[in-house]
Design an enzyme around this catalytic site. Structure first.
Site, mmCIF file in Angstrom:
data_model
loop_
_atom_site.group_PDB
_atom_site.id
_atom_site.type_symbol
_atom_site.label_atom_id
_atom_site.label_comp_id
_atom_site.label_asym_id
_atom_site.label_seq_id
_atom_site.Cartn_x
_atom_site.Cartn_y
_atom_site.Cartn_z
ATOM 1 N N GLU A 228 0.853 -1.198 0.000
ATOM 2 C CA GLU A 228 0.000 0.000 0.000
ATOM 3 C C GLU A 228 0.884 1.243 0.000
ATOM 4 O O GLU A 228 2.112 1.169 0.127
ATOM 5 C CB GLU A 228 -0.886 0.032 1.262
ATOM 6 C CG GLU A 228 -2.166 -0.788 1.168
ATOM 7 C CD GLU A 228 -3.290 -0.048 0.456
ATOM 8 O OE1 GLU A 228 -3.019 1.020 -0.145
ATOM 9 O OE2 GLU A 228 -4.436 -0.526 0.499
ATOM 10 N N ASP B 152 -9.569 2.398 -4.830
ATOM 11 C CA ASP B 152 -8.698 2.277 -3.660
ATOM 12 C C ASP B 152 -7.755 3.480 -3.659
ATOM 13 O O ASP B 152 -8.193 4.602 -3.889
ATOM 14 C CB ASP B 152 -7.971 0.929 -3.695
ATOM 15 C CG ASP B 152 -7.540 0.449 -2.319
ATOM 16 O OD1 ASP B 152 -7.077 1.274 -1.511
ATOM 17 O OD2 ASP B 152 -7.638 -0.766 -2.056
#
Length: 285
Positions: free
Chosen positions: A15, A195
């Site tokens: 991430e 996202d």
């Protein structure tokens, strides 16, 4: 336009990619391991354990080093990730964790949260000011993702992932508060869920499509202009980097993937975006 795999599997839950212009290197997090990874020009990585449970998002500090959104608050680090200083808590609820964020043009660090179990409306958006005071600037979020600001600072782009929308929020830079909220783009459910995101110099928003195995670009009018598939179902975030900020780096995850079914899940990918990314503000505290 094609995405290229540029690493072996380097994360379980990759991430928060962030190009640090000071060192000319890409940083990212292995979120649930609480680790920050630094990718060198030769493609090798250094891994630094910064938190026992979670490292969500990282940004540079104008004073040197980094600010990191960790489980329930903030952490300050030097450039080498050897001197770690606990910053303020944003909240105390153990059922909630930090997720994603970014800096506004005044140098505040805004970081959004979500419930560990993804509970509806459990998240919020918190602002860390230059004096390290923390305020809540937006409530009622479920999975706060991908905060970026327009170059003039007056518009913020945010995804609350389960809604399938990328929203544009008016922002008062001087006061550090939101003034209005509208839908910037709707991500069709067949494409996945929005996202982490990146913003380019033309005002286009690039979003990772979790569950959709791709990244997509929505132009300044909110219209889908690019859709680039990846060989991994759960694509988590993206960031512009490289010397001219024209390389889009893309993180992926093994989360919610049956073991062994996607051998490239957790690897890092990149593509030549054909447009430069917008330079990102740093934290001034």
């Amino acid at each position: 336009m094609k995405a290229e795999q540029i690493s072996d599997v380097c994360t379980f839950h990759g991430e928060g990619p962030y190009w640090d212009p000071r060192r000319g290197e890409l940083l990212l997090v292995d979120m649930m391991e609480g680790d920050v990874l630094v990718r060198h020009e030769d493609g090798t990585f250094d891994r630094h354990d910064v938190h026992p449970r979670l490292a969500g998002v990282i940004r540079g500090r104008t004073s040197g080093g980094y600010v990191i959104g960790v489980e329930r608050g903030f952490l300050f680090s030097d450039d080498a990730f050897t001197d770690l200083v606990r910053g303020p808590l944003a909240f105390s609820d153990p059922a909630v964790r930090m997720n994603d964020g970014g800096c506004d043009t005044a140098g505040r660090f805004l970081c959004g949260s979500m419930g560990w179990g993804g509970g509806f409306g459990a998240g919020a958006l918190y602002s860390l000011d230059q004096d390290h005071a923390v305020s809540t600037v937006l409530e009622g979020l479920t999975v706060s993702n991908g905060l970026h600001f327009s170059p003039d600072g007056g518009t913020a782009f945010l995804s609350d992932t389960p809604t399938g929308r990328i929203d544009a929020l008016g922002y008062d830079v001087e006061a550090g508060c939101f003034t209005d909220r509208r839908t910037f783009a709707v991500v069709e459910s067949a494409l996945g869920m929005p996202d982490g995101m990146a913003i380019d110099a033309e005002g286009g928003i690039w979003t990772a499509l979790y569950g959709g195995g791709a990244v997509a670009r929505y132009d300044a009018a909110g219209k889908l202009s690019e859709h680039i598939p990846l060989p991994v179902t759960n694509v988590t975030a993206c960031a512009f980097g490289g010397r001219d900020l024209s390389t889009l780096f893309i993180t992926t995850t093994q989360e919610n993937i049956p073991e062994g079914s996607e051998p490239q899940a957790g690897a890092l990918f990149s593509l030549d975006a054909g447009v430069a990314g917008a330079a990102l503000p740093m934290f001034r505290g």
